[in-house]
Design an enzyme around this catalytic site. Structure first.
Site, PDB file in Angstrom:
ATOM      1  N   TRP A 158      13.133  21.206 -41.897  1.00 32.91           N
ATOM      2  CA  TRP A 158      13.285  19.804 -42.424  1.00 32.91           C
ATOM      3  C   TRP A 158      12.441  18.997 -42.072  1.00 32.91           C
ATOM      4  CZ3 TRP A 158      16.450  20.894 -46.054  1.00 32.91           C
ATOM      5  CH2 TRP A 158      17.648  21.542 -45.807  1.00 32.91           C
ATOM      6  N   ASP A 207      15.775  11.516 -38.806  1.00 28.85           N
ATOM      7  CA  ASP A 207      16.434  12.254 -39.479  1.00 28.85           C
ATOM      8  C   ASP A 207      17.560  12.833 -38.487  1.00 28.85           C
ATOM      9  OD1 ASP A 207      18.227  13.952 -40.906  1.00 28.85           O
ATOM     10  OD2 ASP A 207      16.436  15.244 -41.571  1.00 28.85           O
ATOM     11  N   LYS A 222      27.050  17.234 -42.553  1.00 29.43           N
ATOM     12  CA  LYS A 222      27.267  18.311 -41.237  1.00 29.43           C
ATOM     13  C   LYS A 222      28.293  17.695 -40.362  1.00 29.43           C
ATOM     14  CE  LYS A 222      23.514  19.948 -43.032  1.00 29.43           C
ATOM     15  NZ  LYS A 222      22.132  19.691 -43.221  1.00 29.43           N
TER      16      LYS A 222
HETATM   17  C1  LIG Z   1      20.779  19.661 -44.010  1.00 28.96           C
HETATM   18  C2  LIG Z   1      19.815  18.820 -43.500  1.00 28.96           C
HETATM   19  C3  LIG Z   1      18.867  18.426 -44.417  1.00 28.96           C
HETATM   20  C4  LIG Z   1      19.085  18.423 -46.205  1.00 28.96           C
HETATM   21  O1  LIG Z   1      20.143  17.763 -46.268  1.00 28.96           O
HETATM   22  P1  LIG Z   1      20.576  17.472 -47.903  1.00 28.96           P
HETATM   23  O2  LIG Z   1      21.583  16.585 -47.970  1.00 28.96           O
HETATM   24  O3  LIG Z   1      20.873  19.037 -48.658  1.00 28.96           O
HETATM   25  O4  LIG Z   1      19.358  17.025 -48.611  1.00 28.96           O
HETATM   26  C5  LIG Z   1      17.702  17.457 -44.051  1.00 28.96           C
HETATM   27  N1  LIG Z   1      17.834  17.362 -42.789  1.00 28.96           N
HETATM   28  C6  LIG Z   1      18.479  17.924 -41.725  1.00 28.96           C
HETATM   29  C7  LIG Z   1      18.214  17.841 -40.228  1.00 28.96           C
HETATM   30  C8  LIG Z   1      19.560  18.711 -42.204  1.00 28.96           C
HETATM   31  O5  LIG Z   1      20.150  19.467 -41.161  1.00 28.96           O
END
Ligand SMILES: *Cc1c(COP(=O)(O)O)cnc(C)c1O
Length: 360
Positions: free
Chosen positions: A101, A171, A195
């Site tokens: 990511w 993030d 998540k």
């Molecule tokens: C799942 C995830 C993403 C991507 O998320 P989307 O909503 O599918 O774009 C980005 N960063 C992290 C840390 C993730 O776990």
């Protein structure tokens, strides 16, 4: 009705009480005669839902007044572009690459300017967090970017990097609301909610007010400017109404559990059950350097692809779903987010113990 123990990395398990409440309110939300899915986002009743969600999130995370909370769409992945478009004034930024990511965010930023990789853990399949105490951060970098909890690899920063005075952008998709956080240490905190908070389709951005400006990169679309959404209370266009409503319910659920300190204690207790087991056993092994382990995502392997596949199959039959590791890593991964009950982890460990006995 029978519900499984769902160890999915995302979309992931939600608190059963929240789902039940949403079911009860499905046809008639609080006497409105309609579902939250059917009501105008400009109505009083919906305004109250989004206002309350924001207020509860502010309370949970102790968000200072000089930060805006935005409920946006496009997933976490859209932020990979929005961040440089809005923040890369000098067209330079420092990226710490600790997994897929972070790498995707880094590569996206390169479209817009000079994204510099200042640290990486790619040399050991992202199984650790690099030392970030003295990074070579360019003098004119606009920000330092991290992925705080690496969903795929199961690592988490235990201390934030020294950004040498630059803005920190993080993030937190897979560790959102899993423990208390000092918002003042960040310029931007963001995460997709699927998540640890709610249904896919909502991304929450917590951003310091002075970073929200008209001064975006040339060509930045209206919808991709933070200012557009900040000026309109996340209602420039129709927001992901139903998703925000569920997030609000999860915020209330977390408040009822005792807030983020209580979540942290519970998460530590749950993770310890699994990590202690992995550390003591012959067959199963954790894949992450101990001091960098995530409380949310726990990858492990048997060392044999065949046995891994057998384990995932038998676990599924026993009611433990989504334990297969990410396609790029293999093995297994148990995601044990806020809503995974302790009982789920205890039963998983019990199952693993039996599997080990039978496959010695
Ligand atoms: C799942 C995830 C993403 C991507 O998320 P989307 O909503 O599918 O774009 C980005 N960063 C992290 C840390 C993730 O776990």
């Amino acid at each position: 009705m029978s519900r499984v123990y769902n160890f999915s990395a995302g979309p992931a398990v939600l608190p059963e009480e929240v789902l039940q409440e949403a079911a009860d309110e499905m046809l008639d939300y609080k006497g409105s005669g309609m579902s939250v899915m059917e009501m105008s986002h400009r109505s009083k009743v919906y305004q109250a839902i989004i206002d309350e969600a924001e207020a509860d999130l502010r309370e949970l995370m102790n968000i200072p007044d000089n930060y805006k909370v935005l409920f946006l769409q496009g997933g976490a992945s859209q932020q990979f572009a929005m961040i440089p478009m809005n923040l890369m004034k000098n067209k330079k930024a420092a990226y710490i690459v600790t997994g897929q990511w972070a790498k995707k965010a880094y590569q996206e930023a390169k479209i817009f300017g000079d994204a510099v990789e200042v640290a990486s853990s790619a040399d050991k399949t992202f199984s650790y967090i690099p030392d970030c105490t003295d990074l070579d951060i360019p003098e004119d970098a606009d920000y330092v970017y991290i992925c705080e909890n690496n969903t795929i690899y199961g690592t988490k920063y235990q201390t934030l990097p020294d950004t040498k005075g630059k803005i920190l952008v993080s993030d937190v998709s897979s560790c959102f609301l899993s423990e208390p956080v000092d918002v003042t240490k960040y310029g931007v905190i963001y995460g997709g909610v699927q998540k640890n908070i709610g249904p896919a389709g909502v991304v929450i951005v917590i951003i310091r007010e002075d970073l929200i400006t008209e001064d975006t990169l040339p060509g930045t679309p209206t919808m991709l400017k933070y200012k557009t959404h900040a000026d309109n209370g996340s209602m420039y266009n129709t927001p992901p109404c139903y998703g925000i409503y569920i997030c609000g319910k999860v915020f209330q659920w977390i408040k009822k559990q005792g807030g983020l300190s209580a979540m942290k204690a519970r998460n530590e207790e749950k993770a310890k059950i699994l990590y202690d087991f992995l550390d003591q056993r012959e067959l199963f092994k954790g894949t992450v350097r101990k001091e960098d382990r995530s409380l949310m995502n726990v990858p492990f392997v048997t060392g044999s692809e065949e046995l891994d596949a057998k384990f995932v199959k038998e676990a599924k039959e026993a009611g433990f779903e989504n334990l297969k590791g990410h396609r790029t890593v293999g093995g297994m991964r148990a995601s044990i987010y806020n809503a995974m009950p302790k009982e789920g982890v205890e039963k998983l460990v019990e199952f693993m113990r039996k599997f080990e006995e039978n496959n010695k």
